[in-house]
Design an enzyme around this catalytic site. Structure first.
Site, PDB file in Angstrom:
ATOM      1  CD  GLU A   6      45.438  19.768  28.854  1.00  0.00           C
ATOM      2  OE1 GLU A   6      46.156  20.684  28.427  1.00  0.00           O
ATOM      3  OE2 GLU A   6      45.861  18.610  29.025  1.00  0.00           O
ATOM      4  CB  CYS A  56      39.679  12.744  23.706  1.00  0.00           C
ATOM      5  SG  CYS A  56      40.361  11.968  25.170  1.00  0.00           S
ATOM      6  CB  CYS A  75      43.332  10.945  37.967  1.00  0.00           C
ATOM      7  SG  CYS A  75      42.648   9.272  37.855  1.00  0.00           S
ATOM      8  CB  CYS A  79      48.182   4.733  35.927  1.00  0.00           C
ATOM      9  SG  CYS A  79      46.523   4.152  36.347  1.00  0.00           S
ATOM     10  CB  CYS A  95      48.831   8.105  33.460  1.00  0.00           C
ATOM     11  SG  CYS A  95      47.539   9.299  33.124  1.00  0.00           S
ATOM     12  CD  GLU A 107      38.244   4.955  36.062  1.00  0.00           C
ATOM     13  OE1 GLU A 107      39.275   4.556  35.521  1.00  0.00           O
ATOM     14  OE2 GLU A 107      37.107   4.666  35.635  1.00  0.00           O
ATOM     15  CB  SER A 163      38.878   4.391  28.480  1.00  0.00           C
ATOM     16  OG  SER A 163      40.054   3.783  28.981  1.00  0.00           O
ATOM     17  CB  SER A 189      43.459   1.235  31.239  1.00  0.00           C
ATOM     18  OG  SER A 189      42.902   2.329  30.575  1.00  0.00           O
ATOM     19  CG  HIS A 226      47.886  -0.227  30.535  1.00  0.00           C
ATOM     20  ND1 HIS A 226      47.769   0.013  29.179  1.00  0.00           N
ATOM     21  CD2 HIS A 226      47.120   0.721  31.134  1.00  0.00           C
ATOM     22  CE1 HIS A 226      46.990   1.063  28.990  1.00  0.00           C
ATOM     23  NE2 HIS A 226      46.569   1.504  30.147  1.00  0.00           N
ATOM     24  CB  CYS A 268      46.864   8.159  25.138  1.00  0.00           C
ATOM     25  SG  CYS A 268      45.874   7.712  23.762  1.00  0.00           S
TER      26      CYS A 268
END
Ligand code: SAH
Ligand code: SF4
Length: 354
Positions: free
Chosen positions: A74, A87, A94, A98, A101, A160, A191, A213, A215, A333
């Site tokens: 995507e 983006c 991944c 997390c 996510c 990542e 990021s 990130s 958080h 996001c």
């Protein structure tokens, strides 16, 4: 000279057929056609949000292993009046998990190649009419006037980026090359969830803007939300940020902070955040949590987000709240995910004919 010609055809003119490279000799064009491909990904779908955000599902065939099933990725385009941000994804799925996510629920299928990372940019430029002779889409917003549709790039899609360092580096050096796609390094932001040993090299070798990130403001909570924290705890992460090559008040590091109701959104958290970032040229980006099916989390209330933002602001940090974009098409996001699945080694070997 020939390299410059090819570079210009591919990245400035957006040509996908060696035969259209009229200043390259016929024999060279034939040789290139035999050994190389400029093929773009297949566009499986395009969705346009009510706010103008676009999400594409691109399909790539693995150039090294064309017999393996293709992978779906995507890519999201976020138009604003004075800029357009693409983006870009770095991996299919991944390895990290997390907890807030959606991508983290998709196992890593594979790393994208540098060509596939750049391929997302080239395809988006084509679809947005950014190459010479192209036409702008009429549905959805694009920036006004003579501006290019894509002015900024964020490596904030699936995956990542620093776990696919070599390919991402190569791709971003191509994207920022002044004779090619020509996106300024100040307008490219990478990021990371905190791959500490690659933060220094990112500054030295790629030189793009950095986003972290974060958080959570203590190790206990961050271990839970962003599990890579168990390998590289806050102290190591913040030390790497303090030493980020090229960091200055004019080139601040962005700290992303997702607002999770009742989890990390108290006044004490805000004050601790300010304390942690002392001596780091920083801005703080508060991201309202974007929900996805099956998530245990909720987004903080608006008043809580404002109060949090106030505390951070009063301490002298800019802390814009990131407006959720494209939530209706699952493009915001942390909402990206594709259906591609990881095959077992046996399945892969069978398909390769081993
Ligand atoms: N893997 C990289 C790049 C992804 S960037 C990283 O983690 O930094 C996407 C940003 O959105 C990250 O800051 C990520 O933590 C955040 N995010 C993930 N899930 C989210 C969600 N459901 N709502 C809001 N932000 C989310
Ligand atoms: Fe991976 Fe980033 Fe999602 Fe964490 S937030 S699971 S690192 S994509």
């Amino acid at each position: 000279m020939r390299t410059r010609q090819l570079w210009n055809w591919i990245y400035v003119n957006g040509i996908t057929d060696f035969d259209r490279m009229t200043n390259v000799s016929k024999s060279a064009r034939e040789m290139f056609t035999t050994y190389f491909s400029l093929k773009r990904p297949e566009v499986i779908s395009e969705q346009v949000s009510s706010d103008g955000t676009r999400k594409w599902l691109f399909r790539f065939v693995d150039p090294e292993n064309p017999k393996l099933p293709p992978v779906d990725v995507e890519t999201v385009y976020i138009p604003e009046p004075s800029r357009g941000t693409l983006c870009v994804s770095s991996q299919v799925g991944c390895t990290l998990t997390c907890t807030f996510c959606h991508t983290g629920t998709q196992r890593l299928v594979r790393n994208l190649t540098a060509g596939e990372v750049v391929g997302q940019i080239l395809m988006a430029r084509e679809l947005l009419g950014d190459f010479p002779g192209g036409t702008r889409p009429t549905n959805g917003l694009v920036p006004s006037g003579e501006m290019r549709a894509i002015t900024n790039i964020v490596m904030m899609g699936m995956g990542e980026p620093l776990y696919n360092y070599d390919n991402v580096k190569k791709a971003l050096l191509i994207a920022s090359d002044g004779d090619g796609l020509s996106v300024s390094k100040r307008r490219i932001t990478l990021s990371t969830s905190g791959v500490v040993d690659k933060i220094g090299p990112t500054g030295d070798e790629i030189g793009v803007m950095l986003a972290i990130s974060l958080h959570a403001v203590n190790d206990e909570l961050r271990n839970e939300l962003v599990p890579i924290n168990k390998k590289w705890p806050l102290k190591d992460l913040l030390e790497a940020c303090r030493n980020y090559p090229g960091v200055s008040n004019a080139r601040r590091i962005t700290f992303e902070y997702v607002m999770l109701k009742g989890i990390n959104d108290s006044d004490a958290d805000a004050r601790e955040l300010v304390r942690l970032l002392v001596n780091i040229p920083a801005k703080i980006n508060l991201i309202p949590f974007n929900p996805w099916p099956g998530t245990p989390y909720e987004c903080s209330d608006w008043e809580t987000i404002e109060r949090f933002s106030d505390i951070v602001n009063k301490a002298g940090y800019a802390s814009p709240v990131r407006t959720p974009r494209g939530r209706d098409i699952f493009a915001a996001c942390g909402q990206l995910k594709s259906e591609s699945e990881r095959l077992t080694k046996k399945q892969r070997d069978e398909l390769r004919g081993k």
